[in-house]
Design an enzyme around this catalytic site. Structure first.
Site: not given
Ligand code: ZN
Length: 429
Positions: A255-256, A263, A310, A346
């Site tokens: 994530n993020a 490649r 999170d 979150g």
């Molecule tokens: Zn976080």
């Protein structure tokens, strides 16, 4: 001044379910999930908030009970002890969440001690007995103020540390962080945040490709603070450079950050393959498909995985509109998204649910699930001498689950937090 404040705030965290003044608590009949294996009909004694003895009440106990164990069904019940028959239940170590922003309608980024305690209490009721409080991107001085408030709770033993997530992250991967407040990781600024936490900073998430990124990772290593790579647009080589400089955690892997290209392996492959990295995975079923969690667990090996929530303030609370730092988040059907733009913002996960999912969907044994939810993060945070597993001498941080692995009761440092009345109910005793 820990004394009075600790007493007041401490009771806010664990109070309300004290059922006995006995010196000892004895739990019998439960399946005990130890780091070395499972004891099927166990006996666990708690004294002065710590685990004093671990043994078996039955004949068959495959793993060897620890020294001091009172083995054998004939062991008489101690009249001075508070005894609980937990037959049919499973006892696992209290969960350790190294990445969580809030819960119960409250946020760690509020900079208000009472709010932070509501968040900690909410997750505690779901089995998280050790919490690292995460901030989000804000003005540097405001984040410093929040850190100072959180540091007092760490000093009082109510939280285990502070994690700074932002502002040193990539604008291209900022997720639920306010773009105009992002900063390059200038080591002087990084040091300022760490200093504001007065020795309680545990982790800083940053993007290594930004100006000052690698230098800041070196600085964090020097300061004894975990450097976590996340919210990054770095390529494979830059992430390796970050690891060489001292980074040891992947902030919510996948994530993020850029996806794996055949490649252009990007951060994910670099973080998965390097033995020095522990990968955080958000186990809510929204951020990651269970098959991707399987892939990460296989790729990294279970010794290097930590499940996290999170979670933001809606965890353990419900749908609605919530602030996340300076941004607004709408929660619908338990999924939190930014009002502006719709990014996932979150989770509303609690670790009892993550435990259940890890066993049911990822096929982890109870011992392995306890490892990725408790022992691995405890080791990483440097607190495994006290928490993270059921072992003699450690804090009595325990989660009692029923046969469907639903949470029944939680004990922190020898005190029942929730559920002891259910354990006393006639149907169970
Ligand atoms: Zn976080």
């Amino acid at each position: 001044m820990p004394g009075r404040r600790a007493a007041r705030l401490g009771s806010a965290l664990t109070g309300g379910d004290r059922v006995s003044n006995a010196d000892r608590t004895v739990l019998t009949g439960a399946r005990l999930v130890l780091p070395t294996g499972v004891v099927d009909s166990g006996r666990l004694t708690v004294e002065n908030g710590r685990i004093a003895e671990i043994g078996s009440t039955g004949a068959d106990s495959s793993p060897t009970p620890q020294a001091g164990a009172a083995a054998g069904a004939a062991a008489p019940l101690d009249p001075g002890a508070d005894a609980f028959d937990l037959s049919g239940c499973t006892v696992v170590p209290g969960f350790v969440d190294m990445h969580v922003h809030g819960g119960g309608g409250a946020s760690y980024a509020s900079g208000i001690a009472e709010e932070a305690l509501v968040a900690a209490r909410t997750h505690l009721e779901h089995g998280t007995t050790t919490t690292v409080a995460s901030t989000v991107t804000g003005e540097i001085d405001e984040v410093c103020r929040q850190a100072s408030v959180l540091s007092e709770l760490v000093e009082d033993g109510l939280l285990a540390g502070v994690h700074f997530e932002g502002p040193f992250i990539s604008i291209n991967r900022c997720g639920a962080h306010q773009p105009d407040l992002l900063r390059d990781p200038d080591p002087a600024l990084v040091r300022k945040l760490v200093d504001a936490a007065r020795g309680t900073a545990k982790m800083v998430t940053l993007a290594p490709e930004l100006d000052g990124g690698i230098e800041s990772i070196r600085l964090l290593k020097e300061l004894g603070v975990i450097a976590a790579i996340g919210h990054t647009d770095a390529n494979y080589d830059k992430v390796l450079e970050g690891i060489e400089a001292g980074a040891t955690v992947a902030t919510h892997l996948f994530n993020a950050m850029p996806a794996i290209g055949h490649r252009a392996p990007g951060p994910i492959v670099a973080l998965l393959e390097d033995e020095r990295i522990t990968v955080e995975l958000i186990g809510d079923g929204v951020h990651l498909h269970p098959a991707v969690i399987d892939l990460a667990m296989t790729g990294a090996g279970l010794d290097r995985v930590a499940l996290i929530t999170d979670a933001m303030s809606a965890a353990g609370f419900g749908d609605g509109l919530y602030p996340l730092g300076p941004l607004q988040v709408r929660v619908e059907d338990g999924v939190a998204r930014l009002v502006e733009g719709g990014s996932i913002a979150g989770s509303t996960l609690t670790l009892d649910v993550a435990f259940r999912r890890a066993v049911a969907l990822n096929g982890l044994s109870l011992v392995r699930a306890a490892q990725v939810l408790s022992l691995n993060p405890a080791r990483l945070l440097g607190v495994a001498d006290r928490v993270g597993s059921i072992e003699v001498g450690k804090d009595a941080d325990l989660v009692v689950l029923d046969d469907a692995h639903e949470l029944v009761a939680v004990m922190r440092r020898g005190e029942w937090v929730v559920g002891s009345e259910r354990l006393r109910a006639p149907a169970r005793v």
